[in-house]
Structures are given as structure tokens and as C-alpha cells.
Enzyme design. Structure first.
Site, PDB file in Angstrom:
ATOM      1  N   GLY A 247      48.090  37.209  13.260  1.00 40.52           N
ATOM      2  CA  GLY A 247      47.758  35.910  12.681  1.00 40.52           C
ATOM      3  C   GLY A 247      48.671  35.421  11.582  1.00 40.52           C
ATOM      4  N   GLY A 283      52.551  39.175  15.712  1.00 43.61           N
ATOM      5  CA  GLY A 283      53.449  38.742  16.788  1.00 43.61           C
ATOM      6  C   GLY A 283      54.417  37.701  16.262  1.00 43.61           C
ATOM      7  NE  ARG A 284      52.259  31.824  15.155  1.00 43.26           N
ATOM      8  CZ  ARG A 284      52.162  31.003  16.189  1.00 43.26           C
ATOM      9  NH1 ARG A 284      53.140  30.184  16.469  1.00 43.26           N
ATOM     10  NH2 ARG A 284      51.062  30.975  16.937  1.00 43.26           N
ATOM     11  NE  ARG A 321      54.176  27.747  18.943  1.00 43.54           N
ATOM     12  CZ  ARG A 321      54.252  27.050  17.836  1.00 43.54           C
ATOM     13  NH1 ARG A 321      55.349  26.391  17.533  1.00 43.54           N
ATOM     14  NH2 ARG A 321      53.248  27.007  17.005  1.00 43.54           N
ATOM     15  CE1 TYR A 325      48.541  26.286  21.361  1.00 41.91           C
ATOM     16  CE2 TYR A 325      50.709  26.870  20.551  1.00 41.91           C
ATOM     17  CZ  TYR A 325      49.573  27.197  21.251  1.00 41.91           C
ATOM     18  OH  TYR A 325      49.469  28.422  21.824  1.00 41.91           O
ATOM     19  CB  CYS A 351      57.553  13.919  35.767  1.00 38.03           C
ATOM     20  SG  CYS A 351      57.199  12.286  36.261  1.00 38.03           S
ATOM     21  CD  GLU A 352      52.861  16.388  33.197  1.00 40.20           C
ATOM     22  OE1 GLU A 352      51.982  15.754  32.579  1.00 40.20           O
ATOM     23  OE2 GLU A 352      52.733  16.762  34.367  1.00 40.20           O
TER      24      GLU A 352
END
Ligand SMILES: Cc1ncc(COP(=O)(O)O)c(C=O)c1O
Length: 421
Positions: A247, A283-284, A321, A325, A351-352
Site C-alpha cells: 500500500g 509493490g508500487r 492506469r 483510475y 478507439c476508446e
């Protein structure tokens, strides 16, 4: 408290001849491997690992790197070489951890919705501990372990209903989240299954979310877990560790957020109440700053109202990401052109409409074929990539001691189609 020990020297530095990664020319790497590509600094990963290790140096601890952040084999091996253990979230990550040389006993297996097949595999492999998500899962683990004539070491993942004050999509410790068992049920679950054949309760586990940038939620989570562990000890459950999850956040704006030292200073007084060894699952914080996604501008568009778009050859397929988010990443031209800064929308080719890396970002002039670096993408970057639009996974490059090597080559259409008939 910020100390130079906990600050990781940024690996990507502008220079006259173009962006450098720990002294290695980014344009020269891209000249050979093409764009888009991920580039990682082994030095920055080691610095981040050591910052956490040092922060907890005077307390018994084990760092289990959360492979979900980036599980490329060479990265996993690098972390093992530094002394890290592993946190796996699927059978696939256990497999990668074993291939990277982690001992089975050095792997913790966490994850909501573990399948029977995954549990059978983990128990047969002899993973160090399985963090169970529910009473039902504990019962399945027990049955599988008995069928294999084994005993599975387990902890229960507890949901403490603590707001990590992070993005809602990466908060996991709230009552409304799907993770773990309710805190008020935890003690009864341990008690009711304490003597179940096939189970050995060795710890308690919690992970309240990712990209946490203030100490208080982490301290409260640790305090809650220690209180539960003390109750379980009174109940005669012989716990060996407290797993506080991951975290620890990073500063995506290039500033400074919660340091490893501040994190340790916040949770260690709580942990010392019981003095059980702590398991950390970062992790991050280990990979985030160490990587950049390098991408080429393939088109420039200007609308009559003045809005400018730089269309890149990387999109949400390479880095999800921002679309997932709305996350912020710094973007640097690899070889900046002279001229004044103006606002740009930096977008991908998919195409989004959510395939946008930045809106109204002040950047120097950009032209077709220029390279840009999207920073702090070492964690939750390449691992989340997809083949949407039949796009091919980008290569990954590791810079180590002044040299670089491809640690995952670019995917080919033959690789993709090999699965199809
Ligand atoms: C159980 C568990 N442990 C560790 C992590 C790693 O989290 P972070 O990358 O925020 O340190 C995660 C990621 O969400 C997780 O789900």
C-alpha cells in the site's frame, strides 16, 4: 521526516543529448528496440527495496515483494537477489516466483477468489502461507491439504473497515469492498477452525489498499491487526507473524509522499506491542519510480478552438492506469524542442475515449516522430497491458550498471495467434 536514505534518486534525467536512464541514453535504446517500450532502472529498484529494508532494520521483518506490480522474470529475479521474498496473487504468479528462484516457503499467496486448482497447486508447491479470504476458503484449503496428506500454513485476511484515503478503485479495506473477512468475525473464525486437520494458523493478514500517501490509515490498520493478534494469542493460536500487506504510495507528481521511514515510524510502535515479526507486501513503492514507458508521437491534431492533441503509439493497451483510475503520470519529451510550453492533450491510438494520458498538459513543442517518456510506470504498467485492438505487448528493457538488455522482447502476431486455430 525526510532523510536522504529514503529518497530514491530519480532514474530518468534530462540531458543535452536526450533523456538518460541512469546514464544510459534512452533514444539509443529505442533506436534498437523500437517504441513503445518500457525501460526500468535496476538501481532505482534496489534503492527502493533497501529503503524499506533499512526502515524496518531494527524489527524482525520480511519483505514479500508484491509480484502483481511487475512480475517480469528478470525483475522478480532482481528482487530475489536483493533478499526479497514474494507475494503472489494467482497460481501464475506462484509459478513465476518459483521460476525466478524464490523458495516455495518464501511465497505468500493472497487473492480473492482462488480457484480449487490454484489452491491445490499452492499447497502441493508448499507455499509459506496462504492468506485466506473467507471461512469457505479455509475449509477448501483444509480439505485439499488433507487430500495431499499435508498441513497448509494459513492466515486470515481481515477487512478492518478503514478508509485508506486512496482512489476508490484501489481501496480494499472498507466494509463495502470484497476483500477478506469482517473484523468482528475474525476471532470466531480462528477459534472455530483452530483444530481443523490440514490447517495451521500462522498469521493474520490485512491489505487496506494501494497508493496510500498518509501514515494514519496504515497505523490504524496495524493497530487493529495487533489487537486481533493479541486476542488470538490469548485464545492459544500460536501466530508467527503479522502481515500488514502493501500500500505504500509514491509521488506521481515528482514530489515526496510518505517515505519508508515515516511508514515504519507509524506502524512499528503498534507492532512492538506484541513483537511478532512483520510481513510487508510492497509493490508500487519498489517499482513505480523505476520505470518509464517510452512512446513515439504518431500524429498531431489541432482543433479550431485551439485544442492540440499529441497522438502516441502507446495507449491504454500499454498503460491502463490513466484510463482505469484517471491517474496522473508526468510526461517528458525525450529530446525537448526549444519553444514555449503550451497545453496538450496526450492521447493513445485506441478507439476508446478514455484512452487519454493527459489533458491540458503544459509541454514544449511536439512533432510527429518525437519520443516522450511517461514516468513512474514501473508498477502496474506492463503487467496490465493487453492485446486489445490486436496490439502487441511492448518490450521491456532493464538498465543495470551502465548497460541495458531486453528482459521481455516485443510480442509478435505469431505469438498471439499461436493460441488460435
Ligand atoms: C494483497 C496485496 N498485497 C500487496 C499489494 C501491493 O500493493 P502496493 O503495490 O500498493 O504496495 C496488493 C495490491 O493491491 C495486494 O492486493
Amino acid at each position: 521526516m525526510i532523510t536522504c536514505e529514503t529518497l530514491v534518486l530519480p532514474p530518468f534525467q534530462p540531458a543535452g543529448q536526450g533523456l538518460l536512464c541512469d546514464g544510459v541514453s534512452v533514444p539509443a535504446v529505442i533506436e534498437e528496440v523500437g517504441a513503445p517500450a518500457y525501460i526500468y532502472s535496476a538501481r532505482a529498484i534496489a534503492d527502493a527495496y533497501r529503503a524499506i529494508d533499512r526502515a524496518f532494520a531494527d524489527y524482525p521483518h520480511a519483505i514479500h515483494y508484491a509480484l502483481k506490480a511487475n512480475s517480469t522474470l528478470a525483475i522478480a529475479r532482481l528482487l530475489r537477489g536483493l533478499g526479497s521474498k514474494a507475494d503472489a496473487n494467482s497460481a501464475g504468479e506462484i509459478d513465476v516466483a518459483l521460476r525466478a528462484g524464490f523458495l516455495p516457503g518464501d511465497i505468500v499467496f493472497t487473492g480473492v477468489g482462488k480457484t480449487r486448482g490454484e489452491l491445490e497447486y499452492a499447497i502441493a508447491a508448499g507455499v509459506g502461507v496462504i492468506n485466506a479470504e473467507s471461512p469457505g476458503e479455509l475449509d477448501r484449503i483444509a480439505a485439499i491439504a488433507r487430500a495431499q496428506a499435508r498441513e497448509a500454513a494459513v492466515a486470515v485476511r481481515v477487512n478492518p473497515d478503514i478508509d485508506a484515503r486512496s482512489h476508490p478503485n484501489i481501496s480494499t479495506g472498507l466494509r463495502t469492498n470484497k476483500f477478506g473477512v469482517a473484523l468482528q468475525d475474525a476471532r470466531a473464525i480462528y477459534r472455530s477452525r483452530r483444530d481443523t486437520a490440514g490447517l495451521r494458523f500462522v498469521g493474520v493478514h490485512m491489505h487496506i489498499g494501494s497508493q496510500i500517501t498518509t501514515a494514519e490509515p496504515l497505523r490504524r490498520a496495524a493497530a487493529t491487526l495487533v489487537t486481533l493478534a493479541a486476542e488470538l494469542r490469548d485464545d492459544g493460536v500460536p501466530l508467527r507473524h503479522i502481515d500488514v500487506g502493501g500500500g505504500l504510495g509514491i509521488a506521481y507528481d515528482g514530489g515526496q509522499v510518505l517515505t519508508a521511514d515515516e511508514y515504519a515510524a507509524a506502524i512499528l510502535p503498534e507492532l512492538r506491542r506484541l513483537s511478532l515479526p512483520v510481513v510487508l507486501e510492497p509493490g508500487r513503492a519498489m517499482l513505480g519510480h523505476a520505470g518509464a514507458l517510452i512512446s513515439r508521437v504518431v500524429d498531431i491534431k489541432r482543433y479550431p478552438d485551439g485544442r492540440r492533441f499529441a497522438v502516441l503509439d502507446a495507449g491504454m493497451t500499454e498503460l491502463m492506469r490513466p484510463a482505469l483510475y484517471g491517474s496522473f503520470h508526468r510526461i517528458l519529451p525525450v529530446q525537448p524542442r526549444a519553444g514555449s510550453f503550451t497545453p496538450w492533450d496526450v492521447v493513445g491510438p485506441i478507439c476508446e475515449s478514455s484512452d487519454v494520458f493527459a489533458r491540458d498538459r503544459d509541454l514544449p513543442p511536439l512533432e510527429v516522430d518525437d519520443l516522450v517518456a511517461i514516468l513512474d510506470t514501473g508498477a502496474y504498467g506492463a503487467v496490465m497491458a493487453s492485446n486489445y485492438n490486436r496490439r502487441l505487448l511492448a518490450p521491456e528493457v532493464l538498465v543495470e550498471q551502465g548497460a541495458w538488455r531486453v528482459i521481455r522482447r516485443r510480442q509478435t502476431m505469431d505469438d498471439v495467434l499461436a493460441l488460435e486455430s
